[in-house]
Write a protein that holds these residues in place. Structure first.
Motif, short mmCIF file in Angstrom:
data_model
loop_
_atom_site.label_atom_id
_atom_site.label_comp_id
_atom_site.label_asym_id
_atom_site.label_seq_id
_atom_site.Cartn_x
_atom_site.Cartn_y
_atom_site.Cartn_z
N LEU A 71 56.03 -20.87 36.56
CA LEU A 71 57.14 -21.52 35.86
C LEU A 71 56.71 -21.89 34.45
N GLY A 72 57.61 -21.69 33.49
CA GLY A 72 57.30 -22.00 32.10
C GLY A 72 56.66 -20.82 31.40
N VAL A 75 62.49 -15.98 41.65
CA VAL A 75 62.84 -15.53 40.30
C VAL A 75 62.54 -16.65 39.31
N ASN A 76 62.11 -16.29 38.13
CA ASN A 76 61.78 -17.27 37.10
C ASN A 76 61.81 -16.59 35.73
N TYR A 77 61.71 -17.39 34.69
CA TYR A 77 61.82 -16.88 33.32
C TYR A 77 60.71 -15.88 33.01
N LEU A 105 61.62 -12.59 34.54
CA LEU A 105 62.75 -12.00 33.83
C LEU A 105 62.30 -11.46 32.47
N ALA A 106 61.44 -12.20 31.80
CA ALA A 106 60.96 -11.76 30.48
C ALA A 106 60.12 -10.48 30.61
#
Lengths: 312, 312
Positions: free
Chosen positions: B134-135, B165-167, B170-171
């Protein structure tokens, strides 16, 4: 629609352009180059008001002030207007939520929290470590489904850019948007559903000379795809933001120009707000060919290769 | 379009219905009630083939087999056809990726990994703890932006339901879809961009008698909103899945009926696949009023209140 006027390298056109406006709303979402401090100083030395408008919800106005100041850009905290602040003002001054359903569930970072606090709006979620969790346990599903682990006081879901977005948070936000948390939701006039707001819906975030997931992609569109409802977005190009900017700065729209790189946020914001002008800067997301397309979201009145060109 | 025929409580209509089909494709995404084992046994006792079709990509066929068996539903692993398996077959047998860009970046759970492994397709991402984060740190942005932390061998991004799912994930997926990982991407005939596939695009996931974020919402739509491109989805209602089912089971489409609760997946899958029939079960997502709407995605040929009604 008049052809956008190209200002770079044309001192008399630049001079006429500058004379037309008292206030410049300046996008500060992009890279450093889009707001060169010398150009800002030039505008200020000519007695122009400069207001910095950003859709990035992760920073509060104070943090933006620190960022701009560190780059030598002359400004005050009060000259900055962000989508988090816009959303906080909308919630506190327009929605004016009454207890018991007056809390905001935040899908976003500290910038949103700071602005909600500045307006005295209670919230949950956000940066709370409880929601920074990966994976789902059976009890997570069960508690969200029957509402037993949800807060019955939530009246708004506010989605912004969240670098800590995850399924657990999305499932909570979705539960509030469905009204899982409200007893006897069927008989509530709004079906118990929380109001769906977004700080902004930018699909991408320009970082490190490339693009990353924006608020619109990483949180907002996920929720609207689930519920079938679109949020009210409080950032550019939302006119709710323009109304708030006008109310705060008492600006004369006909003597105001919006400067930015993105057609579907900055330029559309100025055009739909009936500002006296819009200036596209070609150092960012969009290029000339983008507004020449038949389905361009908006066409600027002026454009420059870079903001430095305004110094002639 | 003929009016859908209601079968509940009409023994002669049920008998005529059953006589028309040799094979039943049965949705097993929903709750236990949608596939009551007694009804499955009845179909099998009449010599019908039962094939279980699911869009849920989080489980492999083996895991689905264990789940169905534990509920007393008579089946073999070979009778199960999931969106993960459909995607794995598509990648290995249709795309036939050649090195160097033959790896799959997985946004999803172990079910996808198991099916890719069964087809011998190399992958990264998925349940790898490295991506359960996360982050974002500055070096995360920098490495994805210039491609230095991306795997140059990725040729496909496969998105499914991912409870983690997390940033950061996705990135990464977005970086591969943009071609950040390919040197000299501008001169590559595909611009270096990974092929965008989805196991399925269901907007919601029915769980605990309520709805949760589906693959379509929690991962797929986020990526398509960023890139502006739609994925090829390999689950229902994709006809790529129907072709794969037909190829595997050598079924006669005119003697095959799709049974399910969801108009825009199950029923549309059968209608577009020109199956002999489709049967809507009203225990799940959609109701009669949904197919009576002018913009209904598909209209079933038959419907029952619950699958148990087929037992007369």
């Amino acid at each position: 629609m008049a052809e956008p006027k190209y200002l770079s390298g044309d001192p008399s056109a630049i001079s006429a352009f500058l004379d037309k406006f008292d206030t410049f709303l300046i996008d500060c979402d992009g890279t450093r180059e889009s707001v060169p401090f010398k150009t800002i100083k030039l505008l200020q030395s000519k007695g122009k008001r400069t207001v910095f408008v950003t859709n990035n919800s992760t920073k509060s106005r104070k943090e933006y002030y620190a960022k701009l100041s560190s780059k030598g850009i002359p400004c005050q905290v009060e000259d900055i207007f962000g989508s988090s602040y816009s959303a906080a003002i909308y919630i506190s001054r327009i929605l004016k939520l009454e207890p018991p359903r007056n809390k905001v569930f935040v899908l976003g970072e500290a910038g949103i929290e700071a602005e909600l606090e500045s307006e005295g709006v209670p919230y949950i979620g956000g940066t709370d470590p409880k929601y920074r969790k990966l994976g789902m346990e059976p009890e997570d599903f069960a508690g969200i489904a029957d509402g037993s682990t949800l807060d019955p006081d939530v009246g708004v879901v506010l989605a912004g850019l969240d670098f800590h977005v995850n399924y657990f948070k999305l499932a909570h936000a979705h539960g509030y948007l469905r009204g899982n948390h409200v007893k006897d939701a069927k008989n509530a006039k709004d079906g118990g559903k929380a109001i769906f707001l977004a700080t902004n819906i930018d699909s991408t975030l320009p970082m490190y000379h490339n693009f990353f997931p924006g608020a619109g992609s990483a949180s907002v569109v996920a929720l609207s795809n689930m519920t079938g409802d679109q949020p009210l977005a409080l950032g550019k190009p939302s006119q709710a933001m323009m109304d708030a900017v006008e109310g705060k700065f008492h600006l004369d729209r006909s003597r105001t120009c919006m400067i930015g790189d993105r057609l579907n946020t900055d330029i559309q914001f100025g055009v739909e707000g009936n500002l006296g002008g819009t200036l596209a800067v070609l150092t960012g997301v969009n290029k000339k060919e983008d507004w020449e397309k038949a389905d361009a979201p908006a066409v600027p009145a002026y454009y420059v290769d870079g903001l430095a060109d305004l110094r002639g």
